[in-house]
Motif scaffolding. Structure first.
Motif, PDB file in Angstrom:
ATOM      1  N   ALA A   1     -11.430  14.103  -2.140  1.00  0.00           N
ATOM      2  CA  ALA A   1     -10.302  13.040  -1.661  1.00  0.00           C
ATOM      3  C   ALA A   1     -10.902  11.791  -1.725  1.00  0.00           C
ATOM      4  CB  ALA A   1      -9.493  13.411  -0.651  1.00  0.00           C
ATOM      5  N   MET A   2     -11.851  11.527  -0.818  1.00  0.00           N
ATOM      6  CA  MET A   2     -12.240  10.189  -0.458  1.00  0.00           C
ATOM      7  C   MET A   2     -13.128   9.457  -1.968  1.00  0.00           C
ATOM      8  SD  MET A   2     -14.096   9.998   2.996  1.00  0.00           S
ATOM      9  CE  MET A   2     -14.626  11.760   3.629  1.00  0.00           C
TER      10      MET A   2
ATOM     11  N   ALA B   1     -10.159   8.629  -4.206  1.00  0.00           N
ATOM     12  CA  ALA B   1      -9.402   7.274  -3.693  1.00  0.00           C
ATOM     13  C   ALA B   1     -10.393   6.010  -4.145  1.00  0.00           C
ATOM     14  CB  ALA B   1      -9.260   7.340  -2.292  1.00  0.00           C
ATOM     15  N   LEU B   2     -11.540   6.030  -3.730  1.00  0.00           N
ATOM     16  CA  LEU B   2     -12.658   5.000  -4.263  1.00  0.00           C
ATOM     17  C   LEU B   2     -12.796   4.849  -5.609  1.00  0.00           C
ATOM     18  CD1 LEU B   2     -15.341   5.349  -1.418  1.00  0.00           C
ATOM     19  CD2 LEU B   2     -13.828   3.302  -1.850  1.00  0.00           C
TER      20      LEU B   2
ATOM     21  N   VAL C   1      -9.476   3.172  -7.136  1.00  0.00           N
ATOM     22  CA  VAL C   1      -9.451   2.043  -6.623  1.00  0.00           C
ATOM     23  C   VAL C   1     -10.218   1.186  -7.796  1.00  0.00           C
ATOM     24  CG1 VAL C   1      -9.612   0.209  -4.977  1.00  0.00           C
ATOM     25  CG2 VAL C   1      -8.270   2.408  -4.488  1.00  0.00           C
TER      26      VAL C   1
ATOM     27  N   ILE D   1      -9.112   0.809 -11.245  1.00  0.00           N
ATOM     28  CA  ILE D   1      -7.981  -0.289 -11.188  1.00  0.00           C
ATOM     29  C   ILE D   1      -8.419  -1.864 -11.283  1.00  0.00           C
ATOM     30  CG2 ILE D   1      -5.891  -1.167 -10.138  1.00  0.00           C
ATOM     31  CD1 ILE D   1      -5.309   1.568  -9.110  1.00  0.00           C
ATOM     32  N   SER D   2      -9.388  -1.914 -10.376  1.00  0.00           N
ATOM     33  CA  SER D   2      -9.847  -3.241  -9.987  1.00  0.00           C
ATOM     34  C   SER D   2     -10.829  -3.544 -11.258  1.00  0.00           C
ATOM     35  CB  SER D   2     -10.868  -3.204  -8.792  1.00  0.00           C
ATOM     36  OG  SER D   2     -10.297  -2.918  -7.618  1.00  0.00           O
TER      37      SER D   2
ATOM     38  N   LEU E   1      -0.853   2.325  -2.689  1.00  0.00           N
ATOM     39  CA  LEU E   1      -1.709   3.189  -2.639  1.00  0.00           C
ATOM     40  C   LEU E   1      -1.711   3.895  -1.206  1.00  0.00           C
ATOM     41  CD1 LEU E   1      -4.551   1.681  -4.689  1.00  0.00           C
ATOM     42  CD2 LEU E   1      -2.983   3.374  -5.571  1.00  0.00           C
TER      43      LEU E   1
ATOM     44  N   TYR F   1      -2.286   7.472  -0.697  1.00  0.00           N
ATOM     45  CA  TYR F   1      -3.692   8.143  -1.325  1.00  0.00           C
ATOM     46  C   TYR F   1      -4.948   8.059  -0.511  1.00  0.00           C
ATOM     47  CZ  TYR F   1       0.140   8.937  -4.287  1.00  0.00           C
ATOM     48  OH  TYR F   1       1.475   9.524  -4.890  1.00  0.00           O
TER      49      TYR F   1
ATOM     50  N   PRO G   1      -7.608   8.054   1.887  1.00  0.00           N
ATOM     51  CA  PRO G   1      -7.907   8.791   3.221  1.00  0.00           C
ATOM     52  C   PRO G   1      -8.512   7.388   4.394  1.00  0.00           C
ATOM     53  CG  PRO G   1      -9.092   9.623   1.267  1.00  0.00           C
ATOM     54  CD  PRO G   1      -8.296   8.508   0.974  1.00  0.00           C
TER      55      PRO G   1
ATOM     56  N   VAL H   1     -11.897   5.996   4.323  1.00  0.00           N
ATOM     57  CA  VAL H   1     -12.645   5.010   3.513  1.00  0.00           C
ATOM     58  C   VAL H   1     -11.519   3.832   3.149  1.00  0.00           C
ATOM     59  CG1 VAL H   1     -14.064   6.994   2.158  1.00  0.00           C
ATOM     60  CG2 VAL H   1     -11.785   6.340   1.476  1.00  0.00           C
TER      61      VAL H   1
ATOM     62  N   THR I   1     -11.855   0.599   0.720  1.00  0.00           N
ATOM     63  CA  THR I   1     -11.215   0.318  -0.660  1.00  0.00           C
ATOM     64  C   THR I   1     -10.205  -0.862  -0.387  1.00  0.00           C
ATOM     65  OG1 THR I   1     -10.555   2.875   0.174  1.00  0.00           O
ATOM     66  CG2 THR I   1      -9.262   1.739  -1.714  1.00  0.00           C
TER      67      THR I   1
ATOM     68  N   ILE J   1     -10.275  -3.733  -3.360  1.00  0.00           N
ATOM     69  CA  ILE J   1      -8.972  -4.439  -3.977  1.00  0.00           C
ATOM     70  C   ILE J   1      -8.860  -5.936  -3.621  1.00  0.00           C
ATOM     71  CG2 ILE J   1      -6.400  -4.451  -3.710  1.00  0.00           C
ATOM     72  CD1 ILE J   1      -6.759  -1.521  -2.828  1.00  0.00           C
TER      73      ILE J   1
ATOM     74  N   SER K   1     -11.372  -7.786  -5.891  1.00  0.00           N
ATOM     75  CA  SER K   1     -11.035  -8.076  -7.425  1.00  0.00           C
ATOM     76  C   SER K   1     -10.123  -9.091  -7.506  1.00  0.00           C
ATOM     77  CB  SER K   1     -10.582  -6.510  -8.127  1.00  0.00           C
ATOM     78  OG  SER K   1     -10.037  -5.555  -7.087  1.00  0.00           O
TER      79      SER K   1
END
Lengths: 229, 215
Positions: free
Chosen positions: A18-19, A22-23, A26, A29-30, B65, B68, B70, B73, B77, B81, B84
């Motif tokens: 999951a971690m 997620a990373l 992201v 997307i970035s 987000l 989603y 956790p 982290v 994250t 974001i 960017s």
């Protein structure tokens, strides 16, 4: 998939998966966002930089209509597109008829706060520096920024002597900055009172660059006169 | 995950950032750009608008987000974001106005570590929906921009005798140069903080006085 995610969310320790998801998500997307904006803005940015450079070059060679870039390094003076090593940027300006109008070269010298970068114009006819344009300086507002605004200081560069010595290996007289009000020779720069360190930075930038660039220019003068673009 | 208690959107959601929780004058966050780039009103405005954009953009994404990501982290994250969006602003500003970009220098990149943005992401966007995040973030962003303008215009008027580059006084104005140098930032910030805490104190006293009176 979504049930798995919910379990991961609710438990105190989410799964490593999951971690990473997620990373990774992201970051994806970035990455997409940045690439899109880069593609969209780059043409404008490159154009602005080119325009800014042309403006500075035209400021020191006012009569030029076309500019040809060269690089001066330890291999000599070569056209910018053929240069294999970086060096001092030199721009040769021609008028519409293809006559050599002047040479603009970059120089850098330590000022009070940071390195002062400038562009200067050199006229082969009078063998003198005909103008300078400060490209970047972080000098103290109110003192160091007089480099741009001070009319008396800029008058130093109307015809600053930059003759070469007899065997054309360097300047006949080194360009030096002298204390305000003590200018005696045409190769001296009268410093701005209150901004002596910044003025010295300009003098050093001119001297160091002219010492390297002008002998090369003199050696290639005939070619330069012939190679109008 | 942190317990999700979505906030009802009220006028206060927006106004909080401008007055009661103003990031500069009340929370004293983001002091680095506040002191460094407020030497002219134009720079202050450009910095404020850039921060505003990064704040809204990154917080909307964080809010979208939020279910989603956790907890372990989340900071990493958020920083990715924010970084960017800062890069986006960096390119857009270069394309819009090279002069302003040159003047702001490294401070655009440093928006990444501006604690107002990370603070909003952690304290608000990660617990609230997209709409309330936009409302709350706009308040904070406008509050920050106004605060920068407060400093920038005062420093420019004293230090250069102009506002947004337009000269205000005649030729004989002798600029008070220290105001556009770093110490001037501290002087002006101190003066504004004094004014705001005086206003707050007066208000508290008035409220207390009323309470006593009512009794």
């Amino acid at each position: 998939m979504s049930a798995q995610k919910n379990v991961a969310m609710q438990s105190a320790e989410p799964s490593t998966g999951a971690m990473i998801r997620a990373l990774g998500g992201v970051a994806l997307i970035s990455g997409l966002l940045i690439v899109m904006v880069y593609q969209w803005t780059m043409p404008t940015i490159t154009q602005y930089r080119k325009q800014a450079l042309e403006r500075s070059v035209l400021k020191v060679i006012p009569d030029a209509t076309t500019i040809k870039p060269f690089v001066v390094n330890d291999e000599g003076m070569v056209p910018a597109e053929a240069a294999r090593k970086s060096g001092l940027q030199v721009y040769v300006g021609y008028d519409a008829a293809g006559n050599l109008k002047g040479i603009a070269a970059e120089g850098a010298g330590q000022g009070y706060a940071d390195v002062i970068r400038l562009l200067y114009g050199y006229s082969p006819e009078c063998e003198c520096i005909t103008g300078i344009s400060i490209v970047s300086s972080k000098e103290t507002p109110g003192f160091g920024d007089k480099l741009v605004t001070d009319a008396a200081f800029n008058a130093n560069f109307k015809a600053l002597d930059a003759r070469l010595n007899a065997d054309k290996t360097g300047l006949a007289n080194p360009i030096v900055t002298v204390k305000h009000g003590t200018k005696r020779h045409p190769w001296e720069i009268d410093a701005i009172s209150g901004a002596t360190v910044s003025s010295r930075g300009v003098g050093k930038a001119l001297n160091d660059s002219a010492e390297k660039v002008l002998p090369q220019v003199a050696r290639h003068m005939n070619e330069l006169k012939g190679t109008s673009p | 995950m942190t317990p999700n208690v979505p906030e009802q959107i009220t006028m206060d959601t927006f106004l909080r950032g401008i007055w009661k929780e103003n990031p500069v004058f009340v929370m004293l966050l983001g002091m680095c750009p506040v002191l460094a780039v407020t030497n002219s009103a134009t720079n202050a405005l450009a910095m404020g608008v850039s921060t505003f954009f990064v704040l809204i953009g990154s917080n909307v994404l964080v809010s979208m987000l939020r279910n989603y990501i956790p907890k372990q982290v989340r900071i990493a994250t958020y920083i990715v974001i924010i970084a960017s969006f800062v890069t986006v602003v960096d390119y857009v500003l270069q394309a819009l106005s090279p002069t302003v970009y040159e003047a702001l220098g490294a401070f655009i990149q440093l928006i990444v570590v501006n604690c107002i943005i990370l603070g909003r992401a952690e304290a608000y966007a990660s617990k609230n929906g997209v709409v309330s995040t936009v409302v709350n973030g706009s308040g904070m962003g406008i509050g920050f921009t106004l605060a920068l303008l407060c400093l920038g215009s005062v420093r420019e008027i004293f230090g250069m005798g102009s506002l947004f580059g337009i000269p205000l006084f005649g030729e004989h104005f002798q600029p008070w140069i220290v105001m556009i140098l770093p110490p001037g930032g501290f002087f002006v910030l101190g003066a504004w903080l004094l004014l705001f805490s005086w206003l707050r104190e007066r208000k508290t006293k008035a409220v207390q006085g009323e309470a006593v009176h009512a009794r």
